[in-house]
Design a protein around this motif. Sequence first.
Motif, PDB file in Angstrom:
ATOM      1  N   LEU A 143       0.831  -1.204   0.000  1.00 40.61           N
ATOM      2  CA  LEU A 143       0.000   0.000   0.000  1.00 40.61           C
ATOM      3  C   LEU A 143       0.870   1.260   0.000  1.00 40.61           C
ATOM      4  CD1 LEU A 143      -2.672  -1.244   2.533  1.00 40.61           C
ATOM      5  CD2 LEU A 143      -3.093  -0.701   0.130  1.00 40.61           C
ATOM      6  N   TRP A 144       1.974   1.215   0.736  1.00 37.99           N
ATOM      7  CA  TRP A 144       2.908   2.344   0.776  1.00 37.99           C
ATOM      8  C   TRP A 144       3.507   2.573  -0.618  1.00 37.99           C
ATOM      9  CZ3 TRP A 144       3.728   5.960   4.339  1.00 37.99           C
ATOM     10  CH2 TRP A 144       4.862   6.757   4.261  1.00 37.99           C
ATOM     11  N   SER A 145       3.892   1.489  -1.285  1.00 40.83           N
ATOM     12  CA  SER A 145       4.461   1.610  -2.629  1.00 40.83           C
ATOM     13  C   SER A 145       3.444   2.181  -3.614  1.00 40.83           C
ATOM     14  CB  SER A 145       4.953   0.253  -3.136  1.00 40.83           C
ATOM     15  OG  SER A 145       5.960  -0.241  -2.301  1.00 40.83           O
ATOM     16  N   VAL A 146       2.205   1.701  -3.542  1.00 40.37           N
ATOM     17  CA  VAL A 146       1.153   2.229  -4.424  1.00 40.37           C
ATOM     18  C   VAL A 146       0.908   3.702  -4.114  1.00 40.37           C
ATOM     19  CG1 VAL A 146      -1.330   2.115  -4.897  1.00 40.37           C
ATOM     20  CG2 VAL A 146       0.037   0.045  -4.935  1.00 40.37           C
ATOM     21  N   PHE A 147       0.914   4.058  -2.839  1.00 44.49           N
ATOM     22  CA  PHE A 147       0.733   5.467  -2.469  1.00 44.49           C
ATOM     23  C   PHE A 147       1.847   6.320  -3.069  1.00 44.49           C
ATOM     24  CE2 PHE A 147       1.597   9.129   0.146  1.00 44.49           C
ATOM     25  CZ  PHE A 147       0.348   9.699   0.280  1.00 44.49           C
ATOM     26  N   LEU A 148       3.097   5.898  -2.897  1.00 46.64           N
ATOM     27  CA  LEU A 148       4.214   6.677  -3.427  1.00 46.64           C
ATOM     28  C   LEU A 148       4.195   6.731  -4.945  1.00 46.64           C
ATOM     29  CD1 LEU A 148       7.176   5.634  -1.113  1.00 46.64           C
ATOM     30  CD2 LEU A 148       5.823   7.724  -1.050  1.00 46.64           C
ATOM     31  N   TYR A 149       3.848   5.615  -5.585  1.00 49.88           N
ATOM     32  CA  TYR A 149       3.788   5.583  -7.047  1.00 49.88           C
ATOM     33  C   TYR A 149       2.691   6.517  -7.554  1.00 49.88           C
ATOM     34  CZ  TYR A 149       3.537   3.818 -11.811  1.00 49.88           C
ATOM     35  OH  TYR A 149       3.530   3.730 -13.182  1.00 49.88           O
ATOM     36  N   GLY A 150       1.507   6.425  -6.974  1.00 47.06           N
ATOM     37  CA  GLY A 150       0.398   7.265  -7.404  1.00 47.06           C
ATOM     38  C   GLY A 150       0.643   8.740  -7.149  1.00 47.06           C
ATOM     39  N   SER A 151       1.323   9.048  -6.052  1.00 44.12           N
ATOM     40  CA  SER A 151       1.568  10.456  -5.713  1.00 44.12           C
ATOM     41  C   SER A 151       2.840  10.987  -6.351  1.00 44.12           C
ATOM     42  CB  SER A 151       1.655  10.626  -4.201  1.00 44.12           C
ATOM     43  OG  SER A 151       2.835  10.043  -3.693  1.00 44.12           O
ATOM     44  N   ASP A 156       1.647  14.608  -5.779  1.00 45.78           N
ATOM     45  CA  ASP A 156       0.193  14.648  -5.930  1.00 45.78           C
ATOM     46  C   ASP A 156      -0.406  13.710  -4.882  1.00 45.78           C
ATOM     47  OD1 ASP A 156      -2.364  14.975  -6.787  1.00 45.78           O
ATOM     48  OD2 ASP A 156      -2.011  14.327  -8.845  1.00 45.78           O
ATOM     49  N   LEU A 157      -0.505  14.203  -3.657  1.00 47.73           N
ATOM     50  CA  LEU A 157      -0.906  13.365  -2.531  1.00 47.73           C
ATOM     51  C   LEU A 157      -2.312  12.797  -2.682  1.00 47.73           C
ATOM     52  CD1 LEU A 157       0.569  15.384   0.465  1.00 47.73           C
ATOM     53  CD2 LEU A 157       1.506  13.357  -0.620  1.00 47.73           C
ATOM     54  N   GLU A 158      -3.213  13.549  -3.319  1.00 42.63           N
ATOM     55  CA  GLU A 158      -4.592  13.065  -3.463  1.00 42.63           C
ATOM     56  C   GLU A 158      -4.653  11.804  -4.310  1.00 42.63           C
ATOM     57  OE1 GLU A 158      -3.742  16.212  -4.535  1.00 42.63           O
ATOM     58  OE2 GLU A 158      -4.447  17.401  -2.848  1.00 42.63           O
TER      59      GLU A 158
END
Length: 182
Positions: A143-151, A156-158
């Motif tokens: 989940l952390w990796s997906v968060f960092l990849y998406g942001s 783009d934190l949202e």
Amino acid sequence: MERFWKWLEGDHKKPRSVLEISKVIFYCFIFQYVWALIAVSLGLFGPIANNPPPSFDIKILTFFYAVFYAPVTEEFIFRLSPVMVGLLIVDIKILNGWLKQENWIRDRNAMFFVWGIISSIIFGLAHGSVINIFVQGIDGVCLWSVFLYGSQLGKDLEIGYLSAVVLHGLYNFVVFLPLFLS
């Protein structure tokens, strides 16, 4: 390791497409699901108690909580908040002269790595006991990796937050679906 950070950060000029983020969510979901099956088959979790089946009302509430409420709140607590605090700390270091502007990327990436591991361990512990670190803690790293990849590493934190919420909700949906259908 440098290549990994460049992959997470992506192109500065354009945001990631929904397809790019969806592929990463899909791969992480498959990894999470296979990892959970391996953990169960290795006996990392005890046998499920022979409790009577819950009522339909309880099933609905549990399903809603697991698929919608838990992902939104847990991703805020374990992903978004640490990144926002970490970026604030890096900015304070730069403003006070404790960190040179040219070193901020190295400091930011170190913060993402360390806080990612710490929040994933706490995420695992929050789901039960020390043994939960091996399933939910590993899920927390995904989940952390997906968060960092998406942001795009905090740009783009949202989008990063929503990406992690979608993966978390999808994973909980598949895990809780048998309970709901029973």
